[in-house]
Scaffold this active site. Structure first.
Site, PDB file in Angstrom:
ATOM      1  N   LYS A  11       0.833  -1.203   0.000  1.00 53.18           N
ATOM      2  CA  LYS A  11       0.000   0.000   0.000  1.00 53.18           C
ATOM      3  C   LYS A  11       0.875   1.264   0.000  1.00 53.18           C
ATOM      4  O   LYS A  11       2.104   1.169   0.171  1.00 53.18           O
ATOM      5  CB  LYS A  11      -0.934  -0.054   1.220  1.00 53.18           C
ATOM      6  CG  LYS A  11      -1.947  -1.219   1.159  1.00 53.18           C
ATOM      7  CD  LYS A  11      -2.797  -1.298   2.418  1.00 53.18           C
ATOM      8  CE  LYS A  11      -3.814  -2.433   2.356  1.00 53.18           C
ATOM      9  NZ  LYS A  11      -4.609  -2.544   3.611  1.00 53.18           N
ATOM     10  N   TYR A  51     -11.997  -2.988  -3.246  1.00 53.29           N
ATOM     11  CA  TYR A  51     -12.573  -3.124  -1.906  1.00 53.29           C
ATOM     12  C   TYR A  51     -14.108  -3.111  -1.927  1.00 53.29           C
ATOM     13  O   TYR A  51     -14.732  -2.774  -0.907  1.00 53.29           O
ATOM     14  CB  TYR A  51     -12.054  -2.005  -1.001  1.00 53.29           C
ATOM     15  CG  TYR A  51     -10.653  -2.245  -0.501  1.00 53.29           C
ATOM     16  CD1 TYR A  51     -10.336  -3.385   0.254  1.00 53.29           C
ATOM     17  CD2 TYR A  51      -9.618  -1.331  -0.749  1.00 53.29           C
ATOM     18  CE1 TYR A  51      -9.058  -3.623   0.735  1.00 53.29           C
ATOM     19  CE2 TYR A  51      -8.321  -1.557  -0.269  1.00 53.29           C
ATOM     20  CZ  TYR A  51      -8.052  -2.700   0.475  1.00 53.29           C
ATOM     21  OH  TYR A  51      -6.780  -2.925   0.955  1.00 53.29           O
ATOM     22  N   PHE A  59     -15.561   2.788   7.262  1.00 48.86           N
ATOM     23  CA  PHE A  59     -14.189   3.192   6.935  1.00 48.86           C
ATOM     24  C   PHE A  59     -13.883   3.152   5.437  1.00 48.86           C
ATOM     25  O   PHE A  59     -12.786   3.523   5.023  1.00 48.86           O
ATOM     26  CB  PHE A  59     -13.176   2.310   7.690  1.00 48.86           C
ATOM     27  CG  PHE A  59     -13.322   0.830   7.448  1.00 48.86           C
ATOM     28  CD1 PHE A  59     -12.793   0.232   6.309  1.00 48.86           C
ATOM     29  CD2 PHE A  59     -13.995   0.033   8.368  1.00 48.86           C
ATOM     30  CE1 PHE A  59     -12.932  -1.131   6.081  1.00 48.86           C
ATOM     31  CE2 PHE A  59     -14.142  -1.344   8.150  1.00 48.86           C
ATOM     32  CZ  PHE A  59     -13.599  -1.919   7.000  1.00 48.86           C
ATOM     33  N   ARG A  88      -1.389 -14.789   3.787  1.00 48.79           N
ATOM     34  CA  ARG A  88      -2.150 -14.140   4.864  1.00 48.79           C
ATOM     35  C   ARG A  88      -1.423 -14.256   6.201  1.00 48.79           C
ATOM     36  O   ARG A  88      -1.425 -13.325   7.008  1.00 48.79           O
ATOM     37  CB  ARG A  88      -3.551 -14.769   4.978  1.00 48.79           C
ATOM     38  CG  ARG A  88      -4.466 -14.503   3.807  1.00 48.79           C
ATOM     39  CD  ARG A  88      -4.957 -13.076   3.742  1.00 48.79           C
ATOM     40  NE  ARG A  88      -5.835 -12.726   4.843  1.00 48.79           N
ATOM     41  CZ  ARG A  88      -6.494 -11.572   4.912  1.00 48.79           C
ATOM     42  NH1 ARG A  88      -6.376 -10.659   3.946  1.00 48.79           N
ATOM     43  NH2 ARG A  88      -7.254 -11.293   5.940  1.00 48.79           N
ATOM     44  N   THR A  94      -5.375  -8.218  10.372  1.00 45.71           N
ATOM     45  CA  THR A  94      -5.762  -6.893   9.884  1.00 45.71           C
ATOM     46  C   THR A  94      -5.457  -5.799  10.908  1.00 45.71           C
ATOM     47  O   THR A  94      -4.901  -4.752  10.562  1.00 45.71           O
ATOM     48  CB  THR A  94      -7.279  -6.890   9.565  1.00 45.71           C
ATOM     49  OG1 THR A  94      -7.569  -7.995   8.701  1.00 45.71           O
ATOM     50  CG2 THR A  94      -7.703  -5.590   8.932  1.00 45.71           C
ATOM     51  N   ARG A 105       2.830  -7.033   8.978  1.00 45.62           N
ATOM     52  CA  ARG A 105       2.145  -5.974   9.731  1.00 45.62           C
ATOM     53  C   ARG A 105       2.681  -5.890  11.154  1.00 45.62           C
ATOM     54  O   ARG A 105       2.813  -4.796  11.715  1.00 45.62           O
ATOM     55  CB  ARG A 105       0.632  -6.223   9.727  1.00 45.62           C
ATOM     56  CG  ARG A 105      -0.007  -5.907   8.375  1.00 45.62           C
ATOM     57  CD  ARG A 105      -1.430  -6.386   8.325  1.00 45.62           C
ATOM     58  NE  ARG A 105      -2.111  -5.980   7.087  1.00 45.62           N
ATOM     59  CZ  ARG A 105      -3.253  -6.507   6.672  1.00 45.62           C
ATOM     60  NH1 ARG A 105      -3.850  -7.450   7.383  1.00 45.62           N
ATOM     61  NH2 ARG A 105      -3.799  -6.097   5.546  1.00 45.62           N
ATOM     62  N   ASN A 115      -1.926  -0.171   7.386  1.00 45.76           N
ATOM     63  CA  ASN A 115      -1.361  -1.486   7.690  1.00 45.76           C
ATOM     64  C   ASN A 115      -0.521  -2.086   6.565  1.00 45.76           C
ATOM     65  O   ASN A 115      -0.375  -3.293   6.451  1.00 45.76           O
ATOM     66  CB  ASN A 115      -2.433  -2.442   8.230  1.00 45.76           C
ATOM     67  CG  ASN A 115      -3.506  -2.753   7.204  1.00 45.76           C
ATOM     68  OD1 ASN A 115      -3.436  -2.298   6.070  1.00 45.76           O
ATOM     69  ND2 ASN A 115      -4.490  -3.539   7.609  1.00 45.76           N
ATOM     70  N   HIS A 118      -1.668  -5.574   1.484  1.00 47.70           N
ATOM     71  CA  HIS A 118      -2.880  -6.380   1.236  1.00 47.70           C
ATOM     72  C   HIS A 118      -2.458  -7.749   0.712  1.00 47.70           C
ATOM     73  O   HIS A 118      -1.493  -7.845  -0.040  1.00 47.70           O
ATOM     74  CB  HIS A 118      -3.742  -5.689   0.164  1.00 47.70           C
ATOM     75  CG  HIS A 118      -4.799  -6.587  -0.405  1.00 47.70           C
ATOM     76  ND1 HIS A 118      -6.032  -6.741   0.177  1.00 47.70           N
ATOM     77  CD2 HIS A 118      -4.784  -7.431  -1.478  1.00 47.70           C
ATOM     78  CE1 HIS A 118      -6.734  -7.620  -0.519  1.00 47.70           C
ATOM     79  NE2 HIS A 118      -5.994  -8.060  -1.529  1.00 47.70           N
ATOM     80  N   GLU A 129      -8.987 -10.453  -7.881  1.00 48.45           N
ATOM     81  CA  GLU A 129      -8.030  -9.353  -7.736  1.00 48.45           C
ATOM     82  C   GLU A 129      -6.928  -9.416  -8.799  1.00 48.45           C
ATOM     83  O   GLU A 129      -6.529  -8.371  -9.350  1.00 48.45           O
ATOM     84  CB  GLU A 129      -7.433  -9.387  -6.329  1.00 48.45           C
ATOM     85  CG  GLU A 129      -8.471  -9.002  -5.272  1.00 48.45           C
ATOM     86  CD  GLU A 129      -8.106  -9.374  -3.841  1.00 48.45           C
ATOM     87  OE1 GLU A 129      -8.950  -9.187  -2.943  1.00 48.45           O
ATOM     88  OE2 GLU A 129      -6.977  -9.865  -3.607  1.00 48.45           O
TER      89      GLU A 129
HETATM   90  P1  DAT Z   1      -7.388  -7.359   5.298  1.00 52.61           P
HETATM   91  O1  DAT Z   1      -6.655  -6.222   4.638  1.00 52.61           O
HETATM   92  O2  DAT Z   1      -6.613  -7.943   6.426  1.00 52.61           O
HETATM   93  O3  DAT Z   1      -7.879  -8.379   4.307  1.00 52.61           O
HETATM   94  P2  DAT Z   1     -10.169  -6.424   5.385  1.00 52.61           P
HETATM   95  O4  DAT Z   1     -10.330  -7.035   4.040  1.00 52.61           O
HETATM   96  O5  DAT Z   1     -11.169  -6.779   6.429  1.00 52.61           O
HETATM   97  O6  DAT Z   1      -8.714  -6.737   5.992  1.00 52.61           O
HETATM   98  O7  DAT Z   1     -10.157  -4.834   5.279  1.00 52.61           O
HETATM   99  C1  DAT Z   1      -9.445  -4.218   4.230  1.00 52.61           C
HETATM  100  C2  DAT Z   1      -8.709  -3.027   4.774  1.00 52.61           C
HETATM  101  O8  DAT Z   1      -9.643  -2.091   5.294  1.00 52.61           O
HETATM  102  C3  DAT Z   1      -7.760  -3.335   5.934  1.00 52.61           C
HETATM  103  O9  DAT Z   1      -6.510  -3.788   5.508  1.00 52.61           O
HETATM  104  C4  DAT Z   1      -7.679  -2.013   6.610  1.00 52.61           C
HETATM  105  C5  DAT Z   1      -9.073  -1.418   6.416  1.00 52.61           C
HETATM  106  N1  DAT Z   1      -9.887  -1.673   7.601  1.00 52.61           N
HETATM  107  C6  DAT Z   1     -10.454  -2.843   7.970  1.00 52.61           C
HETATM  108  N2  DAT Z   1     -11.119  -2.726   9.113  1.00 52.61           N
HETATM  109  C7  DAT Z   1     -10.974  -1.436   9.498  1.00 52.61           C
HETATM  110  C8  DAT Z   1     -11.430  -0.664  10.595  1.00 52.61           C
HETATM  111  N3  DAT Z   1     -12.190  -1.204  11.564  1.00 52.61           N
HETATM  112  N4  DAT Z   1     -11.086   0.639  10.636  1.00 52.61           N
HETATM  113  C9  DAT Z   1     -10.326   1.196   9.671  1.00 52.61           C
HETATM  114  N5  DAT Z   1      -9.862   0.536   8.607  1.00 52.61           N
HETATM  115  C10 DAT Z   1     -10.192  -0.760   8.511  1.00 52.61           C
HETATM  116 MG    MG Z   2      -9.296  -8.354   2.836  1.00 53.86          MG
END
Ligand code: DAT
Ligand code: MG
Length: 152
Positions: A11, A51, A59, A88, A94, A105, A115, A118, A129
């Site tokens: 990112k 996303y 968010f 992962r 996350t 991370r 973070n 991805h 993706e």
């Molecule tokens: P990951 O990236 O571990 O697959 P995800 O798909 O649930 O997690 O979410 C995508 C991204 O969105 C994540 O890397 C960071 C952001 N995100 C997720 N939950 C969040 C939250 N509660 N507050 C802020 N950003 C969040």
């Molecule tokens: Mg995800």
């Protein structure tokens, strides 16, 4: 399976913090094959589609703004045994408060909204993706010399 592929994205914070090489090295050192790589400054459309499953979350707008900050991301495709699930695990949870300290991370991130990286979470999302970020001509086909000593 043996030819499983995952989509990984460093990112904008990872690029800006100049840890692209360190992150790529972790996947190379584990034994995974780099199938595709490019630096991209994503459009809003691309970030929103990437996303889209999170579109209803509070968010989501901030997440799209972060990914489209203007600083590039590095899009990667890695291939090898169990690369989706292992990727992962290597990336870590996350929420950085939950990410293992040895994970990417857990090494570089302290905020869920910054973070670093991805990685696809399933075969279905990896397929989606990879197709969203790359076309077939950008995917290379070769055999890393060490593979017979990494996969059996
Ligand atoms: P990951 O990236 O571990 O697959 P995800 O798909 O649930 O997690 O979410 C995508 C991204 O969105 C994540 O890397 C960071 C952001 N995100 C997720 N939950 C969040 C939250 N509660 N507050 C802020 N950003 C969040
Ligand atoms: Mg995800």
């Amino acid at each position: 399976t043996f030819s499983e592929r995952s989509f990984v994205m460093i990112k904008p914070d990872g690029v800006s913090r100049q840890i692209v090489g360190k992150i790529i090295s972790r996947f190379e050192e584990r034994g995974y094959k780099l199938v595709a790589v490019k630096s991209v400054t994503p459009s809003k459309e691309l970030a929103k589609e990437h996303y889209v499953d999170l579109a209803q979350r509070p968010f989501y707008p901030g997440l799209v703004d972060y990914i489209t900050s203007g600083t590039p991301v590095v899009a990667l495709v890695w291939e090898g045994k169990d690369v989706i699930r292992q990727g992962r695990r290597m990336v870590g949870a996350t929420n950085p408060l939950q990410s293992d300290p040895g994970s990417i991370r857990g090494t570089y991130a302290v905020s869920v909204g910054r973070n670093i990286i991805h990685a696809s979470d399933s075969f279905e999302s990896a397929t989606k993706e990879i197709g969203l970020w790359f076309n077939d001509k950008e995917m290379s086909s070769y055999q890393p010399t060490a593979w017979p000593w990494i996969f059996s």
